[in-house]
Design a protein around this motif. Sequence first.
Motif, mmCIF file in Angstrom:
data_model
loop_
_atom_site.group_PDB
_atom_site.id
_atom_site.type_symbol
_atom_site.label_atom_id
_atom_site.label_comp_id
_atom_site.label_asym_id
_atom_site.label_seq_id
_atom_site.Cartn_x
_atom_site.Cartn_y
_atom_site.Cartn_z
ATOM 1 N N LEU A 44 0.823 -1.202 0.000
ATOM 2 C CA LEU A 44 0.000 0.000 0.000
ATOM 3 C C LEU A 44 0.862 1.259 0.000
ATOM 4 N N SER A 45 1.934 1.252 0.782
ATOM 5 C CA SER A 45 2.786 2.446 0.825
ATOM 6 C C SER A 45 3.442 2.712 -0.525
ATOM 7 N N VAL A 46 3.814 1.665 -1.237
ATOM 8 C CA VAL A 46 4.421 1.855 -2.564
ATOM 9 C C VAL A 46 3.359 2.282 -3.578
ATOM 10 N N LEU A 47 2.193 1.654 -3.540
ATOM 11 C CA LEU A 47 1.126 2.027 -4.472
ATOM 12 C C LEU A 47 0.652 3.458 -4.259
ATOM 13 N N LEU A 48 0.650 3.886 -3.008
ATOM 14 C CA LEU A 48 0.223 5.251 -2.711
ATOM 15 C C LEU A 48 1.159 6.294 -3.311
ATOM 16 N N CYS A 49 2.411 5.922 -3.559
ATOM 17 C CA CYS A 49 3.341 6.868 -4.198
ATOM 18 C C CYS A 49 2.795 7.349 -5.533
ATOM 19 N N GLN A 59 -6.136 10.888 1.465
ATOM 20 C CA GLN A 59 -6.944 10.265 2.519
ATOM 21 C C GLN A 59 -6.481 8.829 2.793
ATOM 22 N N LEU A 60 -6.142 8.090 1.740
ATOM 23 C CA LEU A 60 -5.600 6.739 1.953
ATOM 24 C C LEU A 60 -4.270 6.808 2.698
ATOM 25 N N GLY A 61 -3.502 7.844 2.425
ATOM 26 C CA GLY A 61 -2.252 8.044 3.162
ATOM 27 C C GLY A 61 -2.513 8.243 4.649
ATOM 28 N N TRP A 62 -3.572 8.980 4.978
ATOM 29 C CA TRP A 62 -3.917 9.164 6.384
ATOM 30 C C TRP A 62 -4.347 7.849 7.024
ATOM 31 N N VAL A 63 -5.040 7.006 6.261
ATOM 32 C CA VAL A 63 -5.431 5.685 6.782
ATOM 33 C C VAL A 63 -4.176 4.871 7.105
ATOM 34 N N GLN A 65 -1.315 6.102 7.923
ATOM 35 C CA GLN A 65 -0.702 6.703 9.117
ATOM 36 C C GLN A 65 -1.383 6.199 10.387
ATOM 37 N N LEU A 66 -2.709 6.124 10.352
ATOM 38 C CA LEU A 66 -3.439 5.599 11.510
ATOM 39 C C LEU A 66 -3.077 4.144 11.770
ATOM 40 N N GLY A 67 -2.899 3.387 10.695
ATOM 41 C CA GLY A 67 -2.490 1.987 10.853
ATOM 42 C C GLY A 67 -1.115 1.863 11.482
ATOM 43 N N LEU A 68 -0.207 2.767 11.108
ATOM 44 C CA LEU A 68 1.135 2.724 11.709
ATOM 45 C C LEU A 68 1.081 3.021 13.196
ATOM 46 N N VAL A 69 0.279 4.006 13.575
ATOM 47 C CA VAL A 69 0.150 4.319 15.003
ATOM 48 C C VAL A 69 -0.508 3.151 15.731
ATOM 49 N N ALA A 70 -1.537 2.556 15.131
ATOM 50 C CA ALA A 70 -2.232 1.420 15.754
ATOM 51 C C ALA A 70 -1.315 0.204 15.889
ATOM 52 N N ALA A 71 -0.308 0.115 15.032
ATOM 53 C CA ALA A 71 0.642 -1.000 15.130
ATOM 54 C C ALA A 71 1.403 -0.966 16.452
ATOM 55 N N GLY A 72 1.347 0.166 17.131
ATOM 56 C CA GLY A 72 1.987 0.285 18.441
ATOM 57 C C GLY A 72 1.415 -0.664 19.481
ATOM 58 N N PHE A 73 0.211 -1.161 19.262
ATOM 59 C CA PHE A 73 -0.356 -2.131 20.202
ATOM 60 C C PHE A 73 0.374 -3.474 20.127
ATOM 61 N N PHE A 74 1.062 -3.719 19.011
ATOM 62 C CA PHE A 74 1.802 -4.965 18.841
ATOM 63 C C PHE A 74 3.309 -4.760 18.943
ATOM 64 N N VAL A 75 3.776 -3.617 18.449
ATOM 65 C CA VAL A 75 5.194 -3.239 18.538
ATOM 66 C C VAL A 75 5.201 -1.838 19.152
ATOM 67 N N PRO A 76 5.408 -1.718 20.459
ATOM 68 C CA PRO A 76 5.230 -0.440 21.158
ATOM 69 C C PRO A 76 5.990 0.755 20.564
#
Length: 118
Positions: A44-49, A59-63, A65-76
């Motif tokens: 997704l990050s490559v396709l978004l380029c 807007q997909l880029g913001w999604v 970004q939210l996913g990266l922050v949410a990944a903190g629940f698995f990798v703090p």
Amino acid sequence: MRVLCSSTLIGEFFVIGFAGLVAMKDDSLEMSTVWTVCGIAMVLSVLLCGMVTRPGGVQLGWVLQLGLVAAGFFVPVMFFLGAVFAVLWWASVHYGRKIDEIKAGWAAREGSAGPDAA
């Protein structure tokens, strides 16, 4: 805007990959799940380029970004890195649009001057 946003997204591509390597160390996570999620996010990050300037690209880029922050629940550490990349994404979009406006203004001035201006 395209260059700044693409640079941020390519940086995220690598961070997602490294986060996947860290997540593999967690015994409660399945390796196949980790790499499926990381792989989808990396693609997704490559396709978004290429989609940044199209409708819905930012807007997909913001999604993402939210996913990266949410990944903190698995990798703090991803809480921190996700927030850093969210700020970078905001700056890329904000300042990229300003740069595009300035370039358009220069192009309009050069175009209105005509060939006899020199």
